[in-house]
Design an enzyme around this catalytic site. Structure first.
Site, PDB file in Angstrom:
ATOM      1  CG  PHE A   1      -1.791  -1.185   1.380  1.00 28.38           C
ATOM      2  CD1 PHE A   1      -3.083  -1.209   0.992  1.00 28.38           C
ATOM      3  CD2 PHE A   1      -1.554  -2.275   1.830  1.00 28.38           C
ATOM      4  CE1 PHE A   1      -3.980  -2.192   0.930  1.00 28.38           C
ATOM      5  CE2 PHE A   1      -2.294  -3.387   1.924  1.00 28.38           C
ATOM      6  CZ  PHE A   1      -3.435  -3.494   1.635  1.00 28.38           C
ATOM      7  CB  CYS A   2       2.018   3.371  -1.943  1.00 22.63           C
ATOM      8  SG  CYS A   2       3.135   4.687  -2.347  1.00 22.63           S
ATOM      9  CG  HIS A   3      -1.348   6.544   2.102  1.00 24.19           C
ATOM     10  ND1 HIS A   3      -2.391   6.472   1.456  1.00 24.19           N
ATOM     11  CD2 HIS A   3      -1.470   5.758   3.192  1.00 24.19           C
ATOM     12  CE1 HIS A   3      -3.385   5.576   2.132  1.00 24.19           C
ATOM     13  NE2 HIS A   3      -2.705   5.071   3.017  1.00 24.19           N
TER      14      HIS A   3
END
Length: 379
Positions: A162-164
């Site tokens: 997951f990446c923000h």
């Protein structure tokens, strides 16, 4: 005439004792295969929370009697609504120990060894002793750490990611939160470390994220989401845990037995919209810091850990921030939580060569990932 009780392995036998049309190339049906799985396959479940409880139960019922589970947390009252192995009288006890005990009480012949500690506290040799490592984690950093460890043994392991990202023109609530956390905090609190476990610090980031979201007309910034983004927490509910655990247990069985072809390459559960699978061939990235050759950094013996971290943050290829470093399972410097930062702060002024025990060429873990940042020619 009495009707005999069906065997507990009846449904499992349909997969392991009979040939099929979508089997793997090495599948040889028969009772010997079932017994080999019982005797030889060791499985480690990482995490004994909502997903971990389901995994232990499903793997035990799927015919894996040799299980280990590792978790650093103790049971809290708020866990009881979805972590079904725990009871009110268990509050305050280690999750791994209680989960192992409950499954062994219900499933005969299963032996589960609990480990009440952080995953980083175990030496790398501990993980190499298992045939399969199944993740029941809600922390992206912890997932990345285990992914890196597995890559060191297996060559390539795929785990959910997951990446923000941070954007000058935010498009999502997560962008606003990361801006408040990683940029605005340092601008306003110069020199003060952000403590994700301090409610006042978290409230400040939430308030700033709300302001930025309102400025750009972006909905969805909540205090709960702020906690999730800042702490890299992946939320879970009971029904989702059960569905994902069932898929993981089935894939584990398929990997060790070849009784069916495995997923190619992922499954997404979309709640009321159902399941989505897609055939996607993974291609190795030769520049990957996890499974690739790594980055060679040459240092002198006198270089301190602090200077080494500065080089990592300035390295054009690594693009790292808030660097934490460990070596052979030992934390050299940890940015978080605050208690670990305080415990490891004194190492910053020590030579990296000494902290590595005088080893002139080796691998360190950076930001929870076995990035294979290698040093050589320490002279």
């Amino acid at each position: 005439m009495a009707v005999s009780e069906p065997s507990r392995s009846r449904d499992l036998d349909k997969l392991l004792l009979r040939p099929g049309h979508i089997i793997g190339p090495n599948f040889e049906p028969g009772p010997e295969l079932r017994e080999a799985i019982k005797e030889s396959v060791k499985v480690l479940v990482v995490g004994a929370g909502g997903l971990g409880c389901e995994l232990l139960k499903d793997l035990a019922l799927t015919g894996f009697p040799n299980l280990d589970v590792i978790d650093m947390d103790r049971i809290e009252v708020t866990n009881l609504n979805r972590q079904f192995l725990f009871r009110l009288e268990d509050v305050g006890k280690p999750k791994a120990e209680v989960a192992a005990k409950r499954v062994m009480e219900r499933v005969n012949g299963v032996n589960i060894t609990p480990h009440f500690c952080r995953i980083e506290d175990k030496p790398l040799d501990f993980y190499s002793d298992f045939n399969i490592i199944v993740l029941g984690l809600d922390s992206i950093e912890a997932r990345s750490y285990i992914n890196g460890v597995a890559c060191g043994f297996l060559g390539l392991t795929s785990l959910p990611g997951f990446c923000h990202s941070i954007s000058e023109t935010p498009r999502t609530a997560a962008h606003c939160i990361e801006y408040a956390h990683l940029i605005k905090w340092d601008e306003v609190h110069s020199g003060k470390s952000f403590d994700p476990d301090n409610p006042e610090d978290m409230q400040w980031v939430y308030s700033e994220a709300v302001k930025r979201a309102e400025l750009f007309g972006i909905p969805g910034v909540t205090y709960s989401l702020t906690q999730g983004v800042v702490k890299n927490i992946i939320p879970a509910i009971a029904s989702t845990n059960a569905i994902i655990s069932a898929a993981c247990a089935l894939e584990t069985l398929k990997i060790v037995s070849d009784c069916s072809k495995t997923l190619s390459n992922y499954l997404t559960y979309n709640g009321v919209e159902g399941l989505h699978t897609k055939v996607t061939e993974f291609v190795r990235d030769k520049d990957c810091l996890v499974c690739g050759p790594g980055v060679l950094i040459e240092l002198e013996k006198s270089v301190t850990l602090k200077k080494f971290i500065d080089q990592l943050e300035d390295h054009p290829k690594l693009l790292l921030t808030r660097v934490s470093v460990s070596h052979r399972g030992k934390n050299l410097y940890m940015q978080a939580p605050p208690v670990l930062e305080e415990m490891t702060r004194s190492n910053l002024d020590l030579p990296l060569f000494d902290l590595m025990g005088g080893i002139s060429k080796d691998i360190v873990h950076v930001n929870g990932v076995a990035a294979k940042v290698t040093r050589s020619n320490l002279v």
